[in-house]
Design an enzyme around this catalytic site. Sequence first.
Site, PDB file in Angstrom:
ATOM      1  N   SER A 175      30.176  31.195  41.507  1.00  0.00           N
ATOM      2  CA  SER A 175      30.331  32.625  41.265  1.00  0.00           C
ATOM      3  C   SER A 175      29.029  33.333  41.611  1.00  0.00           C
ATOM      4  CB  SER A 175      30.695  32.856  39.788  1.00  0.00           C
ATOM      5  OG  SER A 175      30.823  34.230  39.509  1.00  0.00           O
ATOM      6  N   LYS A 189      33.287  32.932  44.650  1.00  0.00           N
ATOM      7  CA  LYS A 189      33.791  34.122  43.960  1.00  0.00           C
ATOM      8  C   LYS A 189      32.712  35.189  43.965  1.00  0.00           C
ATOM      9  CE  LYS A 189      34.339  34.354  39.332  1.00  0.00           C
ATOM     10  NZ  LYS A 189      34.984  34.110  38.017  1.00  0.00           N
ATOM     11  N   LYS A 200      31.431  38.812  42.494  1.00  0.00           N
ATOM     12  CA  LYS A 200      31.574  39.862  41.492  1.00  0.00           C
ATOM     13  C   LYS A 200      31.582  41.204  42.229  1.00  0.00           C
ATOM     14  CE  LYS A 200      31.293  37.383  37.631  1.00  0.00           C
ATOM     15  NZ  LYS A 200      32.312  37.390  36.559  1.00  0.00           N
ATOM     16  N   ASP A 250      36.017  39.048  41.610  1.00  0.00           N
ATOM     17  CA  ASP A 250      36.183  39.235  40.168  1.00  0.00           C
ATOM     18  C   ASP A 250      35.626  40.600  39.785  1.00  0.00           C
ATOM     19  OD1 ASP A 250      36.380  39.060  37.437  1.00  0.00           O
ATOM     20  OD2 ASP A 250      34.901  37.452  37.206  1.00  0.00           O
ATOM     21  N   GLU A 268      40.531  38.824  40.535  1.00  0.00           N
ATOM     22  CA  GLU A 268      40.454  38.527  39.106  1.00  0.00           C
ATOM     23  C   GLU A 268      40.155  39.770  38.276  1.00  0.00           C
ATOM     24  OE1 GLU A 268      38.022  35.480  36.106  1.00  0.00           O
ATOM     25  OE2 GLU A 268      37.779  35.325  38.282  1.00  0.00           O
ATOM     26  N   ASP A 275      41.812  37.067  33.145  1.00  0.00           N
ATOM     27  CA  ASP A 275      40.714  36.374  32.483  1.00  0.00           C
ATOM     28  C   ASP A 275      40.545  36.898  31.061  1.00  0.00           C
ATOM     29  OD1 ASP A 275      38.280  35.354  31.572  1.00  0.00           O
ATOM     30  OD2 ASP A 275      37.109  36.019  33.279  1.00  0.00           O
ATOM     31  N   LYS A 302      39.412  29.537  30.377  1.00  0.00           N
ATOM     32  CA  LYS A 302      38.083  29.257  29.836  1.00  0.00           C
ATOM     33  C   LYS A 302      38.236  28.642  28.451  1.00  0.00           C
ATOM     34  CE  LYS A 302      35.559  32.808  32.414  1.00  0.00           C
ATOM     35  NZ  LYS A 302      34.852  34.097  32.351  1.00  0.00           N
ATOM     36  N   GLY A 359      34.113  29.541  33.978  1.00  0.00           N
ATOM     37  CA  GLY A 359      32.798  29.198  33.433  1.00  0.00           C
ATOM     38  C   GLY A 359      32.191  30.326  32.631  1.00  0.00           C
TER      39      GLY A 359
END
Length: 370
Positions: free
Chosen positions: A136, A162, A164, A189, A214, A239, A263, A291
């Site tokens: 990420s 991934k 952000k 995400d 996400e 999430d 998670k 994570g």
Amino acid sequence: MIIRSATLYYLVMPLKETFKTSYGVMKDKHLCIIKLVSNDGIEGYGELDAFAAPWYTEETTATATLIIKDHLLPLLQNFELQEPNQVNQIFQSIRGNEMAKAAIETAVWDVFAKMSNQPLATYLGGKISDVSVGVSVGIKEHPDELLQTVSSYVNEGYSRVKLKVKPGFDVDFIKQIRDKFPELLLMVDANSAYRREDIAILKQMDKYNLAMLEQPFGVNDLVDHAWLQKQLKTPICLDENIRSLADVIQASKLKSARAINVKVARVGGLTEAIKIATFCNENDMVAWCGGMFEAGIGRAHNIALASRVEFSFPGDISASNRYFEKDIITEEFVSSNGKITTPKRAGIGVDIDEKSLESYCKRWEYIILN
């Protein structure tokens, strides 16, 4: 098995580099390691992964440790456990506080796996010996900076990246990565950074062959996510608003998402995580292991969970050196060609590095339970 005592170690671990999301900026990770000791002297370890401030969920390191000490551990006092799944039921009388529950529940799983002399992955029903992992990447100030960072992880062999994102740090950044790596398994995400009125931006993202988008909308929303999923070919992944199997069932019925970030800390432990993954596998939803900037203990539990066959998509696990200069375990997890090998020794399969633990530890508490 009866839990005889608990020790809580309060740590602050500096990150190797600042990590930026739509929520804010992280420079270090506050966490608590919990060690449980059974009446037979077997030690089990769990990790409390709540953050210092309540920007991810309502829990913080301080509030969760209070719940652990004052409400959860007393429920285990002199209780004879027959199997680790019981912990999930015992804690039902306490509402919410999933991360606090997970810290204890995972440590109990570790004790039982060691009692049976099995690696935790095997004890959980895992079949995958080399777990596929992704990385990420936080928000960067410029697309070129992001490209440089992503390129370094691709060169290290990570099989999934991934990004952000948030408004103003999205389409141009995604385009640059996709142009450079047309075949890369790429996802984004948003951490709830968008609203319905941002539909034009979200449709632009939909052009870049993303593995999933996400949590674009709010943490309590399933309806708007369902509205969005009808308009995108990119699978939506949920999430923050998934705390239990019941939440996943609702999301499935409403068609709010086609993937779930599982998670362990956010859903209250391994027992609920397995239930969620099983449901996803049976209902045409992708389940993958998320994570929480874990240290070695939490990472070990994640790897064991991700060894189950329901987890077909690379998780946010990554190597030990991803976030910290030095982890708190003696043999750190290493990623090779986008995979991490599950430990072969009993339980979580890693040992605490006492010197490293001491260097990060701000204080500790010892609690007698029987």
